[in-house]
Design an enzyme around this catalytic site. Structure first.
Site, PDB file in Angstrom:
ATOM      1  N   CYS A 183       6.574  -4.093  15.998  1.00 36.19           N
ATOM      2  CA  CYS A 183       6.035  -3.034  16.571  1.00 36.19           C
ATOM      3  C   CYS A 183       4.531  -3.418  16.964  1.00 36.19           C
ATOM      4  O   CYS A 183       3.807  -3.764  16.049  1.00 36.19           O
ATOM      5  CB  CYS A 183       6.333  -1.874  15.975  1.00 36.19           C
ATOM      6  SG  CYS A 183       7.809  -1.413  15.492  1.00 36.19           S
ATOM      7  N   CYS A 186       6.558  -6.902   7.437  1.00 32.14           N
ATOM      8  CA  CYS A 186       7.625  -6.294   8.023  1.00 32.14           C
ATOM      9  C   CYS A 186       8.046  -6.922   9.269  1.00 32.14           C
ATOM     10  O   CYS A 186       7.172  -7.486   9.862  1.00 32.14           O
ATOM     11  CB  CYS A 186       7.314  -4.849   8.793  1.00 32.14           C
ATOM     12  SG  CYS A 186       8.709  -3.910   9.505  1.00 32.14           S
ATOM     13  N   CYS A 208       3.347   8.656   1.072  1.00 32.31           N
ATOM     14  CA  CYS A 208       3.801   7.585   1.893  1.00 32.31           C
ATOM     15  C   CYS A 208       4.024   6.383   1.192  1.00 32.31           C
ATOM     16  O   CYS A 208       3.144   5.770   0.797  1.00 32.31           O
ATOM     17  CB  CYS A 208       2.795   7.617   3.205  1.00 32.31           C
ATOM     18  SG  CYS A 208       3.433   6.480   4.360  1.00 32.31           S
ATOM     19  N   CYS A 261      -1.159   6.240  10.213  1.00 32.62           N
ATOM     20  CA  CYS A 261       0.124   5.739  10.460  1.00 32.62           C
ATOM     21  C   CYS A 261       0.016   4.284  11.423  1.00 32.62           C
ATOM     22  O   CYS A 261      -1.062   4.234  12.272  1.00 32.62           O
ATOM     23  CB  CYS A 261       0.861   6.647  11.457  1.00 32.62           C
ATOM     24  SG  CYS A 261       2.554   6.018  11.861  1.00 32.62           S
ATOM     25  N   CYS A 284       1.511  -1.727  15.247  1.00 28.94           N
ATOM     26  CA  CYS A 284       1.413  -1.585  13.774  1.00 28.94           C
ATOM     27  C   CYS A 284       0.843  -2.854  13.113  1.00 28.94           C
ATOM     28  O   CYS A 284       1.026  -3.838  13.497  1.00 28.94           O
ATOM     29  CB  CYS A 284       2.756  -1.441  13.622  1.00 28.94           C
ATOM     30  SG  CYS A 284       3.134  -1.349  11.721  1.00 28.94           S
ATOM     31  N   GLU A 311       0.760  -1.301   0.196  1.00 26.73           N
ATOM     32  CA  GLU A 311      -0.104   0.062   0.041  1.00 26.73           C
ATOM     33  C   GLU A 311       0.793   1.269  -0.101  1.00 26.73           C
ATOM     34  O   GLU A 311       1.799   1.344   0.646  1.00 26.73           O
ATOM     35  CB  GLU A 311      -0.941   0.060   1.067  1.00 26.73           C
ATOM     36  CG  GLU A 311      -2.036  -0.981   1.025  1.00 26.73           C
ATOM     37  CD  GLU A 311      -2.915  -1.274   2.532  1.00 26.73           C
ATOM     38  OE1 GLU A 311      -4.238  -1.467   1.962  1.00 26.73           O
ATOM     39  OE2 GLU A 311      -2.477  -0.804   3.377  1.00 26.73           O
TER      40      GLU A 311
HETATM   41  S1  SF4 Z   1       5.887   0.714  12.839  1.00 28.39           S
HETATM   42 FE1  SF4 Z   1       5.351  -1.328  11.514  1.00 28.39          FE
HETATM   43  S2  SF4 Z   1       6.230  -0.913   9.357  1.00 28.39           S
HETATM   44 FE2  SF4 Z   1       7.383   0.396  10.974  1.00 28.39          FE
HETATM   45  S3  SF4 Z   1       9.247  -0.703  11.510  1.00 28.39           S
HETATM   46 FE3  SF4 Z   1       7.402  -1.214  13.208  1.00 28.39          FE
HETATM   47  S4  SF4 Z   1       6.494  -2.912  12.597  1.00 28.39           S
HETATM   48 FE4  SF4 Z   1       7.514  -2.182  10.892  1.00 28.39          FE
END
Ligand code: SF4
Length: 364
Positions: A118, A114, A107, A353, A121, A91
Site C-alpha cells: 500500500c 508486509c 494494536c 496508522c 504505508c 512493533e
Molecule cells: S496498510 Fe501497510 S501493513 Fe496494511 S496491508 Fe497495506 S502495506 Fe500491509
C-alpha cells in the site's frame, strides 16, 4: 527439542500433561500462570509440585519477546519495539481509550513487514520479511500486559506519579492493525484469536481484524470466528485510484470487496469499520465522499477518517487541511453514515496508522 508451551492450544497442553501422567487440572494451573499471571518460567509456578516443574523444564519452555525500546507520545500512546528470536523486529502500539478510563487498545502485528505494498504505508515499503508465529502474535499482548503490571504494583512518589498514572491500566481491546496483512498469515492469526478468547479471556467483541481487502479471507474469517469485528482498509472510491494506492485492488476490485462486506454475517448492533486515509487531492474530494456513501449502501458500517500521517521517509502524499477533513465528514454524516475523524494517536513517535516500520529503515 523443547516445546514452546505458548504455541499450544488448551487441548494440546492437556494431552502433553496427560502423557506425562499428570491430572488435567494441572493444565488449568499452568494456563493461569502463563496467560493471567504472565509467568515466563515454570520455576515461579509455585502451586505445581517441584517434580512437575523439573520435568517441564526438561521438555518445554515459555517464549518471551525481547523488548528493545518503548517510546511514549505526548498523548499517552506507547510504541513497543520487540525483537524476535531470529533477530527480526516488530512493533505494537498501546493507545489510551478516549474516555480516560485507564483502558487501552493494543494494536498488534501479524507479520514482520508486509507484501501488500500500500503506497501510503511505511510497513508496505519494507516488503514481507516473514509471517509471525502464533506465540509471536500472542506474546505482544502478554509482554504489554506485563509492562503495564509493573506500574500497577509500583510505589508512587511525587516525582513519578504523573508518568505512572498515564501508563497504569489494562488492555481492553485488540486490533490487528499493526504490521502485516492478517489474512496472509491466516492460520497463525486464527490460532492466536482462540488463545486471546479462550485462554487470555478477551471477548471476541473486543477484537478487530483489519484487512486491506483480501476477499476470500473475509469469507473464511466469518466461518471460523464469526463474532470477531472486521475492519476494511478502504482508502479510495474508484478502482482506478485504489489500484494505485492499494495493489490488492487489482485482484479484488471494489465491487467484489463490497459484495463480501454486504454478505458478511454481522452480529446484532455490530458494524464493519471502514478505514479511510485521507490524502490531499487524491481521495478527499466531494465526489469521493458522495461515491463512498454509494459504496457503503446496504452495509452496517462506521467510517474512520484518518488524515494522512506524514512519515520521515515518505513525502509522496500530503495531509488534507483540517477544514477539508471536516467537510468530507459532514457530507458522510449528513447522509446518515457514522463517521469519525481518528485522532493521530502517537504521530509524534511514528506510531500512528501506516507509520509502523520497526526501525528496519534505520537498521540499514
Ligand atoms: S496498510 Fe501497510 S501493513 Fe496494511 S496491508 Fe497495506 S502495506 Fe500491509
Amino acid at each position: 527439542m523443547k516445546i514452546n508451551f505458548k504455541h499450544l492450544q488448551k487441548k494440546e497442553l492437556e494431552s502433553c500433561l496427560d502423557n506425562l501422567g499428570w491430572e488435567s487440572y494441572r493444565t488449568d494451573q499452568i494456563i493461569d500462570w502463563m496467560y493471567k499471571r504472565h509467568a515466563v518460567s515454570f520455576d515461579v509456578m509455585s502451586n505445581l509440585p517441584r517434580n512437575l516443574r523439573t520435568r517441564l523444564n526438561d521438555i518445554a519452555y515459555l517464549s518471551e519477546l525481547k523488548l528493545l525500546k518503548t517510546e511514549t507520545s505526548l498523548d499517552g500512546t506507547i510504541k513497543f519495539l520487540f525483537q524476535l528470536d531470529d533477530g527480526e523486529t516488530i512493533e505494537s502500539v498501546l493507545i489510551p481509550n478516549v474516555r480516560g478510563n485507564n483502558l487501552y487498545t493494543l494494536c498488534i502485528s501479524s507479520q514482520a513487514g508486509c507484501s501488500m505494498g500500500c503506497k501510503f504505508c511505511e510497513t508496505g515499503r519494507l516488503g514481507l520479511i516473514r509471517n509471525l508465529k502464533t506465540h509471536e502474535i500472542t506474546d505482544q499482548v502478554l509482554a504489554v500486559q506485563r509492562y503495564l503490571e509493573q506500574f500497577r504494583s509500583d510505589v508512587f512518589t511525587d516525582s513519578n506519579w504523573e508518568d505512572k498514572k498515564i501508563r497504569k491500566g489494562e488492555i481492553s481491546n485488540i486490533v490487528f492493525m499493526g504490521m502485516g496483512e492478517p489474512f496472509n498469515n491466516f492460520n497463525e492469526v486464527m490460532i492466536s484469536l482462540s488463545i486471546f478468547t479462550d485462554l487470555i479471556g478477551i471477548s471476541k467483541r473486543k477484537i478487530t481484524v483489519s484487512t486491506s481487502g483480501i476477499v476470500p479471507g473475509i469469507t473464511k474469517l466469518s466461518e471460523k470466528v464469526p463474532s470477531v469485528n472486521l475492519a476494511i482498509s478502504l482508502n479510495a472510491t474508484t478502482d482506478s485510484t485504489r489500484n494505485i494506492l492499494m495493489p490488492v485492488n487489482k485482484k479484488y476490485p471494489l465491487k467484489k470487496l463490497m459484495q463480501a462486506c454486504r454478505t458478511y454475517p454481522l452480529s446484532p448492533k455490530r458494524r464493519i469499520t471502514f478505514e479511510y486515509v485521507l490524502l490531499k487531492g487524491i481521495n478527499d474530494s466531494r465526489n469521493d465522499a458522495l461515491r463512498l456513501i454509494k459504496l457503503l449502501g446496504g452495509i452496517r458500517s462506521k467510517i474512520n477518517l484518518i488524515p494522512f500521517n506524514r512519515s520521515q521517509s515518505s513525502s509522496e502524499f500530503i495531509r488534507p487541511d483540517e477544514q477539508d477533513v471536516q467537510e468530507f465528514r459532514k457530507i458522510l454524516v449528513n447522509s446518515g453514515l457514522i463517521a469519525t475523524i481518528r485522532k493521530s494517536s502517537g504521530s509524534d513517535i511514528s506510531a500512528a496508522c501506516g507509520q509502523l516500520r520497526a526501525d528496519y529503515l534505520n537498521k540499514s
